[in-house]
Structure formats: C-alpha cells, structure tokens
Write an enzyme that holds these catalytic residues in place. Structure first.
Site, short mmCIF file in Angstrom:
data_model
loop_
_atom_site.label_atom_id
_atom_site.label_comp_id
_atom_site.label_asym_id
_atom_site.label_seq_id
_atom_site.Cartn_x
_atom_site.Cartn_y
_atom_site.Cartn_z
N ARG A 1 12.95 4.47 12.93
CA ARG A 1 11.72 5.29 12.86
C ARG A 1 10.84 4.98 14.08
O ARG A 1 11.34 4.61 15.12
CB ARG A 1 11.02 5.02 11.53
CG ARG A 1 11.90 5.44 10.32
CD ARG A 1 11.19 5.26 9.00
NE ARG A 1 9.98 6.07 8.96
CZ ARG A 1 9.02 5.92 8.02
NH1 ARG A 1 9.15 4.99 7.09
NH2 ARG A 1 7.95 6.69 8.05
N GLU B 1 12.76 -9.11 1.52
CA GLU B 1 11.96 -7.97 1.99
C GLU B 1 12.77 -6.69 1.78
O GLU B 1 13.94 -6.64 2.16
CB GLU B 1 11.68 -8.19 3.48
CG GLU B 1 10.98 -7.05 4.19
CD GLU B 1 10.96 -7.27 5.71
OE1 GLU B 1 11.68 -8.18 6.22
OE2 GLU B 1 10.24 -6.53 6.40
N TYR C 1 11.20 8.59 1.29
CA TYR C 1 11.09 7.53 0.29
C TYR C 1 11.72 7.86 -1.06
O TYR C 1 11.68 7.03 -1.97
CB TYR C 1 9.61 7.16 0.11
CG TYR C 1 8.96 6.67 1.39
CD1 TYR C 1 9.48 5.60 2.10
CD2 TYR C 1 7.82 7.31 1.91
CE1 TYR C 1 8.89 5.17 3.29
CE2 TYR C 1 7.23 6.87 3.09
CZ TYR C 1 7.77 5.80 3.77
OH TYR C 1 7.19 5.37 4.94
N ASN D 1 8.08 -5.30 -0.96
CA ASN D 1 7.98 -4.24 0.04
C ASN D 1 6.52 -4.24 0.48
O ASN D 1 5.66 -3.73 -0.24
CB ASN D 1 8.38 -2.89 -0.55
CG ASN D 1 8.33 -1.80 0.51
OD1 ASN D 1 7.75 -1.99 1.58
ND2 ASN D 1 8.92 -0.65 0.20
N ALA E 1 3.01 -0.70 4.84
CA ALA E 1 2.54 -0.74 6.23
C ALA E 1 2.10 -2.14 6.66
O ALA E 1 2.07 -2.44 7.86
CB ALA E 1 1.39 0.26 6.41
N PRO F 1 0.79 -1.23 0.00
CA PRO F 1 0.00 0.00 0.00
C PRO F 1 0.82 1.28 0.00
O PRO F 1 1.87 1.35 0.65
CB PRO F 1 -0.84 -0.11 1.29
CG PRO F 1 -0.12 -1.09 2.13
CD PRO F 1 0.54 -2.06 1.19
N ASN F 2 0.33 2.22 -0.75
CA ASN F 2 0.88 3.59 -0.85
C ASN F 2 2.18 3.69 -1.64
O ASN F 2 2.68 4.79 -1.86
CB ASN F 2 1.04 4.22 0.55
CG ASN F 2 -0.28 4.36 1.25
OD1 ASN F 2 -1.21 4.94 0.68
ND2 ASN F 2 -0.40 3.82 2.46
N ARG G 1 5.06 10.91 -2.45
CA ARG G 1 4.85 10.62 -1.04
C ARG G 1 6.13 10.86 -0.22
O ARG G 1 7.13 10.18 -0.45
CB ARG G 1 4.45 9.16 -0.96
CG ARG G 1 4.32 8.61 0.40
CD ARG G 1 4.19 7.08 0.34
NE ARG G 1 3.95 6.61 1.68
CZ ARG G 1 4.19 5.37 2.10
NH1 ARG G 1 4.66 4.47 1.27
NH2 ARG G 1 3.96 5.04 3.34
N HIS H 1 12.76 -2.37 2.19
CA HIS H 1 12.16 -1.12 2.65
C HIS H 1 13.04 0.04 2.21
O HIS H 1 14.27 -0.01 2.41
CB HIS H 1 11.99 -1.10 4.17
CG HIS H 1 11.06 -2.15 4.65
ND1 HIS H 1 9.70 -2.06 4.49
CD2 HIS H 1 11.31 -3.36 5.21
CE1 HIS H 1 9.15 -3.17 4.96
NE2 HIS H 1 10.10 -3.97 5.39
C1 DQA Z 1 8.13 1.22 3.97
C2 DQA Z 1 8.16 1.39 5.49
C3 DQA Z 1 6.78 1.16 6.11
O1 DQA Z 1 6.83 1.33 7.51
C4 DQA Z 1 5.78 2.13 5.53
O2 DQA Z 1 4.50 1.87 6.05
C5 DQA Z 1 5.78 2.13 4.05
C6 DQA Z 1 7.06 2.11 3.35
C7 DQA Z 1 9.48 1.56 3.33
O3 DQA Z 1 9.66 1.20 2.17
O4 DQA Z 1 10.32 2.21 3.95
O5 DQA Z 1 4.75 2.22 3.41
O6 DQA Z 1 7.84 -0.13 3.69
#
Ligand code: DQA
Length: 143
Positions: free
Chosen positions: A107, A98, A23, A74, A77, A10-11, A18, A100
């Site tokens: 964080r 995985e 990011y 990735n 959240a 998501p996102n 964003r 990020h």
């Molecule tokens: C993320 C880190 C997550 O905590 C966050 O909710 C994201 C992006 C990252 O790529 O740093 O959506 O996965």
C-alpha cells in the site's frame, strides 16, 4: 488457564462498513467471536478490547501485565506512528503478534513502516480476518 487478549486500534470498530474492498465485510464482533471459540475450546480465557484513543491502548497494554499471557494486536494507523504504544509493549514484556487485515507492504509508503514488527513474536498481514484466527492458533501454541 491463561488469558489471550486481542486489542484493536482506531477505526477497527468500523469493520464491515469501512473500505470493505481493503478490510473485508466481517464486523469486529464476528471476528472476536471466532477467536473466542478457538481460544475457549482450547481451555483458555479470551478478552477483546477496541479503542480509538492512543492513551487507552497504552493503558490496556500496561494493565495486561497483571493478567494476560499473550496479546494479539492490530494497532491500526498507530502501527505507523505510535512510539508510545511500542514502548508499552517493551515495558510489560508480554509476547504479542501483530495482525493487519490488508497487506500493508503493498500500500502507501507511509504504511510500510511498523513500530511493532521488530518486537513482535510475528506479524500476519494481508490475509483479512483469517489473520486473527491464525494468530490465535499461534498464540495457543506458544502458551
Ligand atoms: C490496518 C492497516 C493500517 O495501515 C490502517 O491504518 C488500519 C488497518 C490493517 O488491518 O490492514 O487502520 O492495520
């Protein structure tokens, strides 16, 4: 020829817009294209998928069982919440890395628990979009 699939949670469709301080300024298409070049140059197939919905991500992991040798994900959240997505990986047994973009370890407290890192081949955090390329190289070396 094997297939490597990247799954974005998501996102991550908002990358570039964003919170660029966290990011980066690259959008998802640019990141996917860079991965595609590395993976196809090595003679393998690449596929990219993004969804904001947990059930779609679970479905994509499940259907990957039929055609995918390695997943880079990735989970956004859902990293910190989704036992369903974790169970999907355990269910199909496909090796995955995985990724990020941000360093989730420095964080908020709630970002410091991942439901994926203990079952992943490895995790790459905090290196921005470069993390996806490193993951692609690591996946290729494990095919
Ligand atoms: C993320 C880190 C997550 O905590 C966050 O909710 C994201 C992006 C990252 O790529 O740093 O959506 O996965």
């Amino acid at each position: 020829m094997s297939k490597i699939r990247v799954i974005h949670g998501p996102n991550l469709n908002l990358l570039g817009v964003r919170e660029p301080n966290l990011y980066g300024s690259e959008n998802l298409e640019t990141i996917n294209q860079a991965m595609r070049e590395v993976i196809e140059a090595a003679g393998h197939e690449f596929d990219a998928y993004q969804s904001n919905a947990e059930h779609d991500l679970v479905g994509k992991v499940q259907s990957s069982r039929l055609d995918t040798s390695f997943i880079i994900i990735n989970p956004g959240a859902f990293t910190h919440t989704s036992i369903a997505l974790r169970d999907a990986f355990l269910g199909v047994g496909i090796p995955f890395i995985e990724v990020h973009l941000s360093n989730i370890d420095n964080r908020e407290d709630f970002r410091q628990r991942s439901f994926f890192s203990d079952i992943a081949v490895g995790s790459i955090i905090g290196l921005g979009s470069q993390g996806y390329l490193l993951a692609a190289q690591a996946a290729l070396s494990r095919l």
